[in-house]
Every structure is written in C-alpha cells, then in structure tokens.
Design an enzyme around this catalytic site. Sequence first.
Site, PDB file in Angstrom:
ATOM      1  N   GLU A 185       0.783  -1.387  -0.037  1.00 47.59           N
ATOM      2  CA  GLU A 185      -0.082  -0.015   0.091  1.00 47.59           C
ATOM      3  C   GLU A 185       0.932   1.298   0.077  1.00 47.59           C
ATOM      4  O   GLU A 185       0.677   2.344  -0.471  1.00 47.59           O
ATOM      5  CB  GLU A 185      -0.953   0.033   1.246  1.00 47.59           C
ATOM      6  CG  GLU A 185      -2.174   0.774   0.879  1.00 47.59           C
ATOM      7  CD  GLU A 185      -3.350   0.459   2.234  1.00 47.59           C
ATOM      8  OE1 GLU A 185      -4.353   0.238   1.817  1.00 47.59           O
ATOM      9  OE2 GLU A 185      -3.023   0.991   3.129  1.00 47.59           O
ATOM     10  N   HIS A 211       7.534 -27.170   1.560  1.00 44.59           N
ATOM     11  CA  HIS A 211       6.900 -28.396   1.333  1.00 44.59           C
ATOM     12  C   HIS A 211       5.481 -27.560   0.202  1.00 44.59           C
ATOM     13  O   HIS A 211       4.515 -28.469   0.177  1.00 44.59           O
ATOM     14  CB  HIS A 211       6.284 -29.110   2.285  1.00 44.59           C
ATOM     15  CG  HIS A 211       7.634 -29.699   2.986  1.00 44.59           C
ATOM     16  ND1 HIS A 211       8.079 -30.939   2.866  1.00 44.59           N
ATOM     17  CD2 HIS A 211       8.105 -29.070   4.168  1.00 44.59           C
ATOM     18  CE1 HIS A 211       9.042 -31.060   3.684  1.00 44.59           C
ATOM     19  NE2 HIS A 211       9.191 -30.042   4.373  1.00 44.59           N
ATOM     20  N   LYS A 259     -13.190   1.291  -3.960  1.00 44.13           N
ATOM     21  CA  LYS A 259     -14.516   1.608  -3.085  1.00 44.13           C
ATOM     22  C   LYS A 259     -15.498   2.479  -3.987  1.00 44.13           C
ATOM     23  O   LYS A 259     -16.586   2.110  -3.704  1.00 44.13           O
ATOM     24  CB  LYS A 259     -13.965   2.667  -1.835  1.00 44.13           C
ATOM     25  CG  LYS A 259     -12.956   2.098  -1.046  1.00 44.13           C
ATOM     26  CD  LYS A 259     -12.850   2.921   0.103  1.00 44.13           C
ATOM     27  CE  LYS A 259     -11.751   2.764   1.089  1.00 44.13           C
ATOM     28  NZ  LYS A 259     -11.231   3.587   1.969  1.00 44.13           N
TER      29      LYS A 259
END
Length: 514
Positions: A315, A344, A448
């Site tokens: 950000e 793994h 938004k």
Amino acid sequence: MSWKEYNESLVRYDDLGFSLDLSLMDVTADYKAGLGDKITKVFDDMVALEGGAIANPDEARMVGHYWLRNPELAPTGELKAAITQPLKDLKEFAEHVHTGRVVTFEGKIFKELLLIGIGGSALGPQLVSQAIGKDAKMKITFFDNTDPQGMDDTLATLNMAETLVLIISKSGGTPETRNGMLEAKAAFEKAGIDFGKHAVAVTGVGSKLDRFAEEHGFIARFPMDDWIGGRTSVLSTVGLVPAALQGLDIDALLAGAAAMDEKTRSREADDNAALQLAIAWHKATNGRGEKDMVILPYKDSLVLFSKYLQQLVMESLGKEKDLDGNVVNQGIAVYGNKGSTDQHAYVQQLRDGVNNFFATFIEVRRGREGKSIEVDPGNTSADYLQGFMRGTRGALYENGRKSLTISIYEVTPFSLGMLIALFERTVSFYATLVNINAYHQPGVEAGKAAAATFLNLLGRVRGRLVSEAKNADEVAFEVDGDPEAVYHCLVHLANNGEAQMSMGKSPAEDLFQL
Ligand SMILES: O=P(O)(O)OC[C@H]1O[C@](O)(CO)[C@@H](O)[C@@H]1O
C-alpha cells in the site's frame, strides 16, 4: 557467497540481539556509490518527516508514526500530549477491565475481545496477538471483512456476555467495519445485551464512528490522529488498546521500536540496517519492483508477518505516479507464510522456476524455552529448523536466487517492536530512493467508488424484480445498466433468497423472477 562477504555485509546490533545478513544479495560497493545523492536525500527526507514536515503532500498531512515510540520527537507539545495522554488512558482502561472496575452489562468481568477493523486497523493487532499473545489475559477474535458467514462463525465462538467489542477505524467510515459493528450490535442485542455497554471505539475524533459511539453510550473512545497512517498504526491506539487489554507488554513493544528507530536514524550508512535493506530492495528489484519479496519467518508465531508486511509495503510503495507526476507504476509484491512449512509448498518454484523474487528469511535463534528431546541421535527439532533454513538459503543462492536474513534471538514484545520499526523505516527510505509518496493510497479509492456504483445498481435491479420472469438484458434496459453488471446483481439476489433463477443455455438466457 563467502565468509568474507558475510562478515563485511553484516549489520549487527549486539545490544539488541539483532543482525541483518545481506551477503546473498550481491549489492556491490559500486552500486551503493551510484546511489550516493539519493542516499543523502533519504536521510534529509527522514529528518524533515520526523520533524513534522508535510510528508504526505496529497492529503496535506504530517507522518508521525516515529513519534509514537519517542514522543519527545513530536514537533509540538500538543502532538506530544496526543501520544502520551491516550497511552496513559488506555493503560488505565485495560487495568480497569482486568480488575473489574469496568464490567459487562451484567456486572461481570470481561474475558474476551472481539476486534472489528480492516487493513491497518486489523492486521497490526492480528500480528501482535499471534506473535506475542500466547499468554494473553483475554482471548481475542476478529471481524476483518464483510463476509456474513465469517462473522457468524466468529460469533459462534464467543461468549458474548463476557465479550468486549473494539471497533477500530481511523476514518470511522470504512464500510466493512461499519457492517461488522452493526452485525455485532444486532447479535448482542438479540442476546439481550446492551451493545454500547460492551463496546469501545478507536477512531478519529468527530468521525462517523466517533459520533455513533457517543450516541450509543460506548464504554470508552480512544482517539486516532490523522498523522498516523493505517498501515503504520500498530504502535498507536490501534494496536496498543487491544494489546494492553490482552495484558501484553506494550512498553517493551514500544521500546523495541524506539531502539530500532534510534539505530536506523544514524547517518552512518553502513551501520544503518533500514538503509542497507532499502538499498538491497532497490538492487534486487532494479528500483522498479521487478522482483517480489518472499517473507519466510522460521517461527510459527511470526506467520502473520508476511500478511502484515503485504499491506505496509504494497500500500505504501504500489503507486502509479512518482512525486514529479511521472507514471512509474512502482511497488514490490510481498507474499509468504513460514519456514520450513513453505519448503513443502512453493519453494520448489523458488528454487527451480521463474526467478522473479528475493527471499527474506527471518531467523529466530532460540528454538524453544527449556530442553528439547532428540528427534534422532544428536538432533533436536530446532536443529532441523535451522538446518532447513540454512539449507534453503544455500540451495536458492546456488541457483542464482537472492536472499537476505534477519536474525533475532526470540520473539518478544521488544523484538517484534524492532522488526516493525525496521520495516517501517525501510519503506520510508525506499520510497525516497524511488521518489514516490509512501503515505497515500489513491488506488484504494477506485475500488471503493466502483463498489458504491455496484450497490446503487443492485438497489435499482432489486426494485425491478416481479413475478414475471425476465432476463438480464430486459432488466438492464429497464434500469439503464450494463447487462453483465445487471446479470451479476440478479445472480447475487437469486443466491441470497431474493429471487428465483432458472438456468438457460447461457447467462443471457437465464431467467429471474420474484
Ligand atoms: O482504519 P480505517 O479508516 O477503517 O481504514 C482501514 C484501511 O483502509 C485503508 O484506508 C484502505 O482503504 C487502509 O489504508 C486502512 O488501513
């Protein structure tokens, strides 16, 4: 890789039990020399930022998270008091909760916490509780999304009658957090509990949340100032209120951050871990984000560190334009989980696949408190963890993949504070190196706004549903909307009990009715 390079590149703070090994990053003296003027600017910008300059020009804000652990640095007495007073208040509040001066609606001791927040208003508290919260006085759970099922599942684990709810939002207007609060309020009221008598807000003074808290008689409100960014707020009221309530050593957390700040404020470039780290990021990514940052702490309690850094780094650094307005599309992608577990999973690709990353190993030198059993003759589990870490570093380097290693002695409030401060300052330094504003987030606003547009369309689509079946094109025509967006609204309504859907041969032929 050589013993000599290891010795020469190591930044070691013996008094803090910290070291940074950059020997596998191949940053040459010439490379550093080439950054000469920029490095001077890095230090100058930091002096200005810590001195209270408007370091976020877009939002005309100061950037003061470094003051939180050394309030003496705050440029005015008023700002200093804005740190010290809430700190005193929150400690006192936590003590009142623990000792039963602040009690539940039914007059009992609060035993659990539900934290409602998102982004910087959740990730820091989640990291802190995972890393150092094993002996916490109060169990903590989180709503960090607007997923209704997730909230139901979390609520089902709570004893609401003993739960204190912390609603944390700097802006006080973030929809996910608002939704979480309203969902919790409804659930508490359904259980016959006065929500206000179980709720605390951490938010900007005068925000929507602050007003809601006042109107609903919340037990307490703690301020969050506009000069603290969400992603650097973990050592403000945002992180400290939940940490103090959990009974964690917040003074040590702050002291660890202050100690790392002190070291990395030094203009002695070679001994400045944050600067050396920022230069290593620059070299690895060509100053253009060309490589991803893989975070591999070899310690379960630090498993959320990569998630936390994802916000802090991405950000802050993920920006379209530089400070001169040029389109640069900067950033460094961050992901990771923990070692040796990830060996793994995706380490196969790191070793042999596309070489698009550099790894950050976090070594915690002490395996456990107390004695270990031998899992095979002469070896403990801790020996294996160390062996896997050393082995993976070597195996990656052999194949031309870079890595750096940060070492701490153990995970404590102090060392966690150090790590947080190290990365915060590295982000600040790197932002100067690549000439971007690390302290705004214009890109988030686009998502938004688009969500608000979708919700508006959803409302209009909902109003057009009748008993007669219609397809998406017909509804789109009626609401003057894009057919695909309308189709997704219709499918959403059908899947949530607000419409019937009959499938055709393609989405265009699907039919919807009340
Ligand atoms: O604390 P708030 O204002 O609810 O914001 C939460 C998060 O949302 C963002 O503003 C992005 O939308 C983050 O920067 C922030 O940490």
